[in-house]
Enzyme design. Structure first.
Site, PDB file in Angstrom:
ATOM      1  N   LYS A  17      29.623  41.278  50.746  1.00  0.00           N
ATOM      2  CA  LYS A  17      30.696  40.305  49.388  1.00  0.00           C
ATOM      3  C   LYS A  17      30.522  39.367  49.763  1.00  0.00           C
ATOM      4  CE  LYS A  17      32.781  41.978  46.565  1.00  0.00           C
ATOM      5  NZ  LYS A  17      32.034  42.692  45.112  1.00  0.00           N
ATOM      6  N   ASP A  61      33.952  46.916  51.567  1.00  0.00           N
ATOM      7  CA  ASP A  61      33.235  45.096  51.350  1.00  0.00           C
ATOM      8  C   ASP A  61      33.831  44.429  52.713  1.00  0.00           C
ATOM      9  OD1 ASP A  61      33.564  45.442  47.940  1.00  0.00           O
ATOM     10  OD2 ASP A  61      34.985  46.334  48.535  1.00  0.00           O
ATOM     11  N   ASP A 113      37.759  55.638  42.176  1.00  0.00           N
ATOM     12  CA  ASP A 113      38.759  55.582  42.872  1.00  0.00           C
ATOM     13  C   ASP A 113      39.275  56.317  43.487  1.00  0.00           C
ATOM     14  OD1 ASP A 113      38.408  52.579  43.288  1.00  0.00           O
ATOM     15  OD2 ASP A 113      39.682  52.642  40.797  1.00  0.00           O
ATOM     16  N   HIS A 132      37.837  42.526  50.087  1.00  0.00           N
ATOM     17  CA  HIS A 132      37.621  42.053  48.516  1.00  0.00           C
ATOM     18  C   HIS A 132      36.623  40.780  48.545  1.00  0.00           C
ATOM     19  CE1 HIS A 132      36.328  42.380  44.072  1.00  0.00           C
ATOM     20  NE2 HIS A 132      35.685  43.251  44.234  1.00  0.00           N
ATOM     21  N   HIS A 165      35.430  54.295  46.305  1.00  0.00           N
ATOM     22  CA  HIS A 165      35.897  53.359  46.638  1.00  0.00           C
ATOM     23  C   HIS A 165      36.568  52.443  47.074  1.00  0.00           C
ATOM     24  CE1 HIS A 165      36.285  50.072  43.416  1.00  0.00           C
ATOM     25  NE2 HIS A 165      34.911  49.522  43.674  1.00  0.00           N
ATOM     26  N   ARG A 166      36.328  51.820  48.384  1.00  0.00           N
ATOM     27  CA  ARG A 166      37.318  50.553  49.192  1.00  0.00           C
ATOM     28  C   ARG A 166      38.096  51.575  49.530  1.00  0.00           C
ATOM     29  NH1 ARG A 166      38.121  46.253  44.568  1.00  0.00           N
ATOM     30  NH2 ARG A 166      36.648  46.113  43.664  1.00  0.00           N
ATOM     31  N   GLU A 173      29.069  46.514  51.162  1.00  0.00           N
ATOM     32  CA  GLU A 173      29.039  45.662  50.750  1.00  0.00           C
ATOM     33  C   GLU A 173      28.797  44.516  51.070  1.00  0.00           C
ATOM     34  OE1 GLU A 173      30.560  43.777  45.843  1.00  0.00           O
ATOM     35  OE2 GLU A 173      30.576  45.659  46.115  1.00  0.00           O
ATOM     36  N   GLU A 207      32.612  53.579  50.130  1.00  0.00           N
ATOM     37  CA  GLU A 207      31.975  52.067  49.840  1.00  0.00           C
ATOM     38  C   GLU A 207      33.331  51.346  50.379  1.00  0.00           C
ATOM     39  OE1 GLU A 207      31.892  48.275  47.154  1.00  0.00           O
ATOM     40  OE2 GLU A 207      33.640  49.821  47.548  1.00  0.00           O
TER      41      GLU A 207
END
Length: 225
Positions: free
Chosen positions: A102, A35, A220, A48, A6-7, A100, A33
């Site tokens: 965003k 954003d 994470d 993000h 995640h990120r 993503e 992943e």
């Protein structure tokens, strides 16, 4: 089941930075992943929030800052905000990338960049998943290039995610893990969609959701999966 950072590896390094993505690779993730927003000069920026205030030493909306202005900012006094191209060049084809959408008006820019990497860098559509909470951006991307693999994000309803996924021929739904039951996971898969769920960090939650036979977990802390 695939493990998605995640990120990057947000539990270890500042989110959506090259060190975070490198840490995720070091932890052998199947995917990362991230954003994206489009900045004032048109580049895709990996961040993000709609502003730079929370994560950097600057302030202002990403959409109102030029690339050079964004590049002058620092995260933790030392790390630059990356562009999507910089992340793709770091990751190479070591794992797939979940982009993503965003910010607004990101669909066309992301479609163009994916096409560029497929044509010039030997990538395939399987190397990318493009997700969003925003119906307008998903619909736009589907209209521009229906070959791009879409994922429908949802924090509210698996049923709504399935409805949108059907409308845009998505490959996956990305519901928050609190929405999941063994039954709705199975239903989604029977309809032909993969289920990638977020953001699971606690061991107890991870172990429970694993029993639902989801297709992927976004976390994470990739080492905990």
């Amino acid at each position: 089941m695939v493990y998605i950072g995640h990120r990057g590896a947000k539990g270890h390094q500042p989110e959506n930075t090259l060190p975070s993505f490198q840490k995720a690779l070091d932890l052998n993730v199947d995917g990362i992943e991230l954003d994206v927003h489009v900045c004032k000069t048109g580049e895709l920026i990996v961040i993000h929030d709609f502003t730079v205030d929370r994560t950097t030493n600057g302030s202002g909306a990403v959409s109102e800052l030029s690339l050079s202005e964004i590049k002058s900012l620092r995260i933790n006094d030392e790390i630059e905000i990356p562009t999507l191209e910089e992340v793709l060049d770091l990751v190479g084809k070591k794992c797939f990338i979940n982009i993503e959408l965003k910010g607004r008006h990101t669909a066309k820019a992301v479609s163009n960049l994916i096409e560029k990497y497929i044509l010039e860098n030997d990538y395939s559509y399987e190397d990318f998943v493009v997700s969003s909470f925003q119906r307008e951006e998903l619909e736009m991307l589907f209209t521009i290039n229906p070959k791009i693999h879409l994922g429908v994000l949802s924090q509210a309803s698996v049923s709504q995610a399935l409805e949108w996924a059907t409308a845009f021929s998505a490959k996956a739904i990305h519901p928050h893990f609190s929405l999941l039951t063994p039954e709705n996971v199975q239903k989604a898969q029977e309809q032909g969609f993969k289920v990638y769920t977020w953001t699971l960090n606690e061991t107890e939650d991870i172990e429970r959701i694993k029993t639902y036979n989801v297709n992927g977990i976004i976390t994470d802390f990739p080492e905990r999966i």
